[in-house]
Enzyme design. Structure first.
Site, PDB file in Angstrom:
ATOM      1  N   GLU A   1     -10.514   3.484  -4.478  1.00  0.00           N
ATOM      2  CA  GLU A   1     -10.228   4.819  -3.975  1.00  0.00           C
ATOM      3  C   GLU A   1      -9.244   5.600  -4.841  1.00  0.00           C
ATOM      4  O   GLU A   1      -8.337   6.262  -4.357  1.00  0.00           O
ATOM      5  CB  GLU A   1      -9.734   4.735  -2.526  1.00  0.00           C
ATOM      6  CG  GLU A   1     -10.789   4.160  -1.595  1.00  0.00           C
ATOM      7  CD  GLU A   1     -10.340   4.008  -0.160  1.00  0.00           C
ATOM      8  OE1 GLU A   1     -11.191   4.098   0.732  1.00  0.00           O
ATOM      9  OE2 GLU A   1      -9.131   3.766   0.060  1.00  0.00           O
TER      10      GLU A   1
ATOM     11  N   ASP B   1       0.862  -1.175   0.000  1.00  0.00           N
ATOM     12  CA  ASP B   1       0.000   0.000   0.000  1.00  0.00           C
ATOM     13  C   ASP B   1       0.903   1.231   0.000  1.00  0.00           C
ATOM     14  O   ASP B   1       2.134   1.108  -0.080  1.00  0.00           O
ATOM     15  CB  ASP B   1      -0.945   0.003   1.203  1.00  0.00           C
ATOM     16  CG  ASP B   1      -2.276   0.696   0.898  1.00  0.00           C
ATOM     17  OD1 ASP B   1      -2.259   1.938   0.765  1.00  0.00           O
ATOM     18  OD2 ASP B   1      -3.306   0.010   0.781  1.00  0.00           O
TER      19      ASP B   1
ATOM     20  N   HIS C   1      -3.146   3.920  -3.908  1.00  0.00           N
ATOM     21  CA  HIS C   1      -2.554   3.148  -2.816  1.00  0.00           C
ATOM     22  C   HIS C   1      -1.120   2.712  -3.119  1.00  0.00           C
ATOM     23  O   HIS C   1      -0.730   1.582  -2.832  1.00  0.00           O
ATOM     24  CB  HIS C   1      -3.438   1.945  -2.478  1.00  0.00           C
ATOM     25  CG  HIS C   1      -4.732   2.332  -1.831  1.00  0.00           C
ATOM     26  ND1 HIS C   1      -4.866   2.598  -0.484  1.00  0.00           N
ATOM     27  CD2 HIS C   1      -5.968   2.540  -2.367  1.00  0.00           C
ATOM     28  CE1 HIS C   1      -6.115   2.940  -0.211  1.00  0.00           C
ATOM     29  NE2 HIS C   1      -6.802   2.918  -1.335  1.00  0.00           N
TER      30      HIS C   1
END
Length: 597
Positions: A366, A248, A302
């Site tokens: 996201e 991440d 990410h």
């Protein structure tokens, strides 16, 4: 001798019986489907039934977890078992399953001995011989299409031995049969002996092919022991997919053979990495337990730590972070950089070589359009192509990335058209998903709420789904905030009852065949190896039964068995959270409000 003296002698005998050497104080009797507690006396000791023995005959489906989905028959006679005389045989030594069965045998015997780890049992008892009859002994990889069903039959032979036969298509189904068999062995603390039922017949198979847990090991590093305990607990509930969110923006602990600098720069320390040998060890550990280890390389968002020197990441650690992403540190790949695709191709190749995945997770959650919009050269690149810097334009940019990423993955995939999983996002909305993510290739993982229209839109468009709705399935919810005061964003806490009642079939209705299953999620902003067990267990076991059996009852009918299963987890060294006072498990049916039978 006077009556008074005789009375004192009788009391002394009773006191000695009750208090000497820690002998049990209670016996149990099945009353209307519940094990009720009665005082143990010298007169009742010989015929007394222990709580574990009572559970076998009183609980629905003998207290198994998850309950079998098919035919079930269990006799009413227990026999003493010699735990030092257990043998398990399987496919021939020249088959791929042979070594897996050897390791499964070791695990089975270890689990049985953990039931009474103090060795406080009488000598003797019946030998147990289990034979795994596998139709396809060279199947050694779990896939979505793998038949995980089994049949278990236990009989007593003429020489007094207990024979257990597990019939399955492959090792993975046979392993599930062994898991069930281990739950049918108990320790009787009144008689101080191991016991098992000597007449059993079970036909069983899972309702859903995908039964998973996602564990994030990037926000906080998870030790190998913690990961193995997690996989062990998953296997005990017949879950089959460990979804490894291995990188991440916070850290890059995965050691990429093609791009070793990513972990050199991006790991929290040189000791907090997952190298080739570690990955191989975890994969093999999971395979023995019927759990596939599926990697996720989350992109294009990410990403961050480890990528600093590449020039391929924008918005990394941009501040104030809330203007660029959903949590710090921000970071997103730049789809306009050709060299970036060479780097991710190397990562894909490394993961394919190591994990040999039958399905692969590309993340895709996201993605912050405001990050790309804040980068001048990206906006200029889009404008040169006549794309506006709006939602439609950035969706086209994202598709440029996803199309090229898929092309690079397919160059190295060992299986043509390997299914790709992606999280729900703006790209999976009905206005974009069919154009950019065809339903014959992509599986969509739902993290939004159960009542989100997005789910029905995807079902109507023919997509296969994995349910991870955060309102029921996020295990990190309900703790304190970490970027602000108060509680974290997805509070409140999701109890096991809520997770148990979260039915994919009920949600999908007449499109239930498009539901591949579900997956609980543990994001680790506020958890590490010291606290992981209690965040996951035994709540994920509730999901295990839901996905294996899809029972038509709610959690109230499972409560007593859940308490028993939590004891099993603890016996195997998993620090599963307590659900109720122990008094509730010893006084069944006394705790839930409005108990319904």
């Amino acid at each position: 001798m006077s009556a008074t003296i005789l009375k004192h002698i009788a009391v002394a005998v009773l006191v000695n019986f009750i208090f000497v050497e820690g002998s049990p104080q209670w016996r149990y009797q099945c009353v209307e489907g519940t094990c009720k507690k009665f005082r143990l006396t010298p007169e009742t000791k010989e015929s007394a039934v222990s709580l574990p023995a009572c559970r076998l005959f009183c609980h629905d489906k003998a207290g198994l977890w998850p309950i079998p989905s098919g035919s079930f028959r269990i006799g009413q006679t227990l026999t003493r078992l010699n735990v030092n005389s257990i043998d398990i045989s399987g496919p021939r030594s020249d088959t791929k399953s042979h070594n897996l069965v050897t390791l499964a045998r070791q695990r089975f015997i270890h689990a049985v001995n953990k039931i009474e780890p103090n060795g406080n049992q009488k000598a003797g008892g019946r030998s147990l011989f289990a034979h795994l009859k596998v139709t396809n002994p060279n199947v050694d990889r779990l896939e979505l299409s793998t038949d995980e069903g089994y049949t278990l039959e236990v009989t007593e032979s003429s020489d007094g031995r207990i024979n257990a036969t597990v019939v399955a298509d492959n090792y993975f189904g046979a392993r599930h049969g062994l898991e069930t068999l281990s739950q049918l062995i108990i320790y009787d603390d009144i008689k101080r002996e191991y016991q098992m039922v000597k007449d059993i017949y079970i036909q069983d198979r899972p309702h859903y092919p995908y039964r998973g847990l996602i564990l994030d090991t990037a926000r906080n590093f998870m030790s190998v022991d913690a990961i193995k305990r997690t996989i062990e607990g998953m296997a005990m509930s017949k879950l089959n997919t460990f979804h490894w969110h291995i990188t991440d923006s916070h850290s890059f602990p995965y050691v990429s053979k093609s791009n070793p600098y990513l972990s050199e720069l991006g790991a929290y320390s040189s000791k907090m990495i997952y190298d080739k040998d570690t990955v191989a060890d975890i994969i093999e550990f999971g395979k023995v337990r019927g759990v596939r280890v599926m990697p996720e390389f989350d992109a294009p968002a990410h990403v961050g730590e480890g990528w600093q020197d590449t020039g391929y990441v924008v918005c990394f650690n941009a501040q104030p972070w809330q203007d660029y992403c959903v949590e710090p540190p921000c970071g997103q790949l730049d789809p306009t950089k050709e060299g970036m695709y060479d780097v991710i191709e190397g990562i894909y190749k490394d993961m394919i070589d190591q994990f040999n995945p039958d399905i692969f997770h590309m993340g895709g959650d996201e993605v912050a359009f405001q990050c790309w919009n804040s980068t001048n050269h990206i906006v200029e690149w889009m404008n040169e192509r006549g794309w506006y810097n709006d939602k439609a334009g950035f969706s086209k940019l994202w598709n440029v990335f996803q199309s090229e990423a898929l092309k690079r993955f397919d160059k190295h995939a060992k299986k043509k058209d390997t299914p790709i999983i992606m999280w729900t996002s703006s790209l999976t909305e009905k206005d974009y998903v069919h154009e950019y993510l065809p339903n014959d290739r992509y599986i969509i993982q739902i993290w939004t709420t159960r009542n989100d229209q997005h789910i029905q839109d995807l079902l109507d468009l023919g997509y296969r789904l994995i349910l991870s709705n955060y309102d029921d399935m996020y295990l990190d919810c309900g703790f304190g905030g970490w970027v602000d005061s108060g509680n974290n964003w997805c509070s409140p806490y999701k109890g096991w009852q809520q997770i148990y009642n979260n039915s994919p079939k009920e949600l999908a209705g007449d499109r239930a065949n498009q539901m591949l299953g579900a997956e609980a999620a543990l994001w680790t902003e506020q958890v590490d190896s010291t606290s992981i067990d209690s965040r996951i267990f035994p709540r994920i076991s509730a999901m295990g039964e839901r996905l294996w059996s899809e029972p038509n009852t709610n959690w109230r009918f499972a409560e007593e068995r859940m308490l028993v299963h939590r004891e099993r987890l603890v016996s195997m060294g998993i620090n599963a959270d307590a659900l109720e006072p122990m008094w509730c498990s010893q006084n069944e049916g006394s705790c839930p409000i409005h108990r319904v039978r």
